[in-house]
Design an enzyme around this catalytic site. Structure first.
Site, PDB file in Angstrom:
ATOM      1  N   GLY A 147      -6.737  -7.541  -6.113  1.00 59.44           N
ATOM      2  CA  GLY A 147      -7.008  -8.638  -5.169  1.00 59.44           C
ATOM      3  C   GLY A 147      -5.843  -9.602  -5.138  1.00 59.44           C
ATOM      4  O   GLY A 147      -4.695  -9.216  -5.389  1.00 59.44           O
ATOM      5  N   SER A 148      -6.152 -10.855  -4.866  1.00 56.64           N
ATOM      6  CA  SER A 148      -5.079 -11.842  -4.689  1.00 56.64           C
ATOM      7  C   SER A 148      -4.512 -12.280  -6.040  1.00 56.64           C
ATOM      8  O   SER A 148      -5.151 -12.151  -7.083  1.00 56.64           O
ATOM      9  CB  SER A 148      -5.635 -13.074  -3.972  1.00 56.64           C
ATOM     10  N   GLY A 195      -6.183 -13.091  -9.784  1.00 51.67           N
ATOM     11  CA  GLY A 195      -5.609 -12.594 -11.039  1.00 51.67           C
ATOM     12  C   GLY A 195      -5.347 -13.715 -12.027  1.00 51.67           C
ATOM     13  O   GLY A 195      -5.530 -13.557 -13.236  1.00 51.67           O
ATOM     14  N   GLU A 208      -3.722  -5.576 -10.219  1.00 52.22           N
ATOM     15  CA  GLU A 208      -2.987  -5.105  -9.044  1.00 52.22           C
ATOM     16  C   GLU A 208      -3.184  -6.188  -7.996  1.00 52.22           C
ATOM     17  O   GLU A 208      -4.198  -6.229  -7.315  1.00 52.22           O
ATOM     18  CB  GLU A 208      -3.570  -3.748  -8.616  1.00 52.22           C
ATOM     19  N   CYS A 236      -2.119  -4.197   0.504  1.00 56.31           N
ATOM     20  CA  CYS A 236      -1.271  -4.923  -0.448  1.00 56.31           C
ATOM     21  C   CYS A 236       0.160  -4.414  -0.344  1.00 56.31           C
ATOM     22  O   CYS A 236       1.096  -5.093  -0.737  1.00 56.31           O
ATOM     23  CB  CYS A 236      -1.813  -4.824  -1.861  1.00 56.31           C
TER      24      CYS A 236
HETATM   25  C1  UN1 Z   1      -4.115  -1.672  -1.470  1.00 49.87           C
HETATM   26  O1  UN1 Z   1      -3.764  -2.139  -0.393  1.00 49.87           O
HETATM   27  O2  UN1 Z   1      -4.786  -2.380  -2.280  1.00 49.87           O
HETATM   28  O3  UN1 Z   1      -0.033   2.689  -0.838  1.00 49.87           O
HETATM   29  C2  UN1 Z   1      -3.865  -0.280  -1.889  1.00 49.87           C
HETATM   30  C3  UN1 Z   1      -0.945   2.372  -0.062  1.00 49.87           C
HETATM   31  C4  UN1 Z   1      -2.323   2.871  -0.385  1.00 49.87           C
HETATM   32  C5  UN1 Z   1      -3.012   1.963  -1.322  1.00 49.87           C
HETATM   33  C6  UN1 Z   1      -3.040   0.515  -0.933  1.00 49.87           C
HETATM   34  N1  UN1 Z   1      -2.221   4.169  -0.967  1.00 49.87           N
HETATM   35  O4  UN1 Z   1      -0.757   1.702   0.926  1.00 49.87           O
END
Ligand code: UN1
Length: 505
Positions: A239-240, A244, A261, A295
């Site tokens: 998440g953000s 975290g 992450e 992300c």
């Molecule tokens: C995410 O956005 O939390 O590499 C994961 C990627 C994807 C996973 C994204 N396999 O864009």
């Protein structure tokens, strides 16, 4: 058929019991803002009960041989294949992903199940040379305990599977707290797990302990129960960076393990030798795909002075050709998750413009037909330099474009943000590409050449540095996060030699 009716039909097809659907928490679709269902949220007491049950499940599950545990995950992969279309459609309805990306997300789940099955026969330790005669040294990996998974709305099902599939083959139990924006896809996953568990028991005669997979629907209080519980050995949180920052100190305080992450602020460098056709296609998918809500989304584009105008013109042209609208009707860009997402985008745009940015796009569209949904034209903002707005992650399709003249300078700029998830370079120069991947190059967890920043395969370790949190999920040896390491020294002699040559008699 209304989205609510489609949802009911999909949930029924995946075997979801009505028990989950009798609460008063309304779930809405970002596609049109309509209500999809009402679910019951859990309390912190429920969380404590689930954790206790999960702990009991772990005690049994850790004694099942790893390849047998892999068999459960193999069957889960089969069940996911069977329901790929159903779960993919539900991801589209609940998270607003276009059909191809909803299906792609389920494919990631299938892929990680396959990976985990292979892994279940490869939880390798080491043998180590002992300095003492007639002694063996080795390193073994043991199951860890209860794994708490906290996931975000943007990958509502895949992130759980990356964690859960590995956790189970490693001998752990899993308690999952999905985003409160996407509880329905989580309920569906739990139903599919239960389907797999039943098949597993039928074919192997091994009972899956109750609570091996637990689902906690709720808000921050429920997540917090996972974070603070001494019975949760590992908290894997996606998440953000803000989230975290709340999670990490609490887990550290009790000496639990954390796998974080968090935010990304991913960049692409386009050098003079780049294949521009490839670069422009990669920019489009990375910056605009999932409506900029990955992300790994491309947020910063650095183009060499000599090609900036031509690249920008081609990028703008490709943006103009993208269809925006209902993600289940063949469009390439679906909605933002909700009004908060839209507001954050508008605030970021105003800030960037105030800092000298020149804006193309970024405005709301389809407001007449969908007053309760938030579709936007992806924004391109040409920036005079890497200002504060550029250094901030905004979860929306905003691409900041900057030019550079000197290669060392652009590497420094690429690294000069708080986040460190994904990065890439488009270049046909071996020197530039290899430098980018070297110790002096990108400081990110993911660094690609002639590929965009998003859409990583599950086979590699996934995660990043700095404010991205440092965790690694998914492939490579990320499984080691889900196990505890034990060093063993065995003496098979009749003497008792001490290490370091110490004589103690
Ligand atoms: C995410 O956005 O939390 O590499 C994961 C990627 C994807 C996973 C994204 N396999 O864009």
């Amino acid at each position: 058929m209304s989205l609510a009716n489609q949802t009911q039909a999909l949930l029924a097809k995946m075997g979801v019991s009505d028990a989950y659907l009798n609460g008063d928490y309304a779930v809405h679709s970002p596609i049109d803002g309509s209500e999809l269902a009402k679910v019951a949220l859990h309390s912190t007491d429920d969380a404590h009960t689930a954790i206790a049950q999960s702990k009991a499940a772990f005690i049994t599950w850790r004694t099942i041989p790893a390849p047998k545990r892999g068999e459960l995950v193999r069957i889960l992969g089969e069940v996911l294949r069977e329901h790929k279309d159903d779960l993919g459609a539900l991801v589209s309805i609940e998270a607003g992903k276009i059909t191809a990306e909803g299906l792609g997300e389920v494919q990631e789940m299938i892929d990680i199940c396959d990976f985990a099955v292979g892994l279940s026969r490869q939880l390798y330790g080491l043998t180590i040379a002992s300095e003492r005669p007639s002694h063996h040294m080795r390193e073994t990996w043991h199951p860890l305990g209860v794994v708490g998974v906290i996931s975000a709305f943007n990958f509502p099902v895949a992130v759980w599977s990356w964690n859960a599939a590995l956790a189970w083959v490693c001998g752990n139990s899993v308690v999952w707290k999905p985003s409160e924006k996407t509880p329905l896809t989580a309920i569906a996953c739990q139903a599919l797990f239960e389907k797999a568990a039943t098949k597993f028991t039928q074919s192997t005669g091994i009972t899956v302990p109750q609570g091996l997979s637990a689902l906690l629907l709720g808000k921050a209080d429920v997540g917090n129960a996972l974070v603070e519980s001494h019975d949760v050995a590992l908290v894997s949180a996606t998440g953000s960076t803000r989230m975290g920052r709340l999670v990490a100190p609490k887990v550290a305080e009790r000496f639990g393990k954390c796998l974080l992450e968090l935010g990304g602020n991913n960049a692409m460098i386009v050098t003079p030798s780049a294949d521009l056709e490839l670069a422009v296609r990669a920019i489009l998918f990375s910056a605009v795909g999932t409506a900029g809500q990955r992300c790994t989304t491309l947020r910063r584009l650095f183009v060499h002075d000599s090609i900036k105008d031509v690249v920008l013109e081609r990028v703008k042209k490709s943006y103009a050709s993208v269809s925006i609208g209902n993600p289940m009707q063949g469009n390439l860009v679906g909605p933002l998750i909700d009004k908060d997402g839209f507001d954050a985008m508008q605030i970021a745009i105003s800030r960037a413009v105030a800092e000298g940015g020149v804006l193309t796009g970024g405005e709301r569209v389809l407001a007449d037909t969908h007053p309760d949904a938030y579709y936007v034209k992806p924004a391109i903002i040409e920036m005079p330099s890497q200002t504060d707005a550029v250094k901030t992650e905004t979860f929306a399709p905003i691409l900041y474009v900057m030019s550079y003249s000197d290669f060392d300078e652009v590497i420094a700029l690429q690294n000069d943000v708080p986040q460190g998830l994904s990065s890439c370079i488009f270049s046909d120069s071996v020197k530039e590409a290899e430098y980018f991947l070297s110790a002096s190059g990108s400081d990110c967890g993911i660094a690609n050449v002639n590929i965009g920043t998003s859409g990583a395969e599950i086979g590699g370790a996934f995660g990043g540095e700095k404010e991205t949190g440092g965790g690694r999920e998914s492939g490579s040896d990320a499984w080691k996060n889900y196990m505890r390491r034990q060093t063993n020294t065995v003496n098979y002699s009749s003497e008792l030699p001490l290490a370091q040559g110490i004589v103690f008699d």
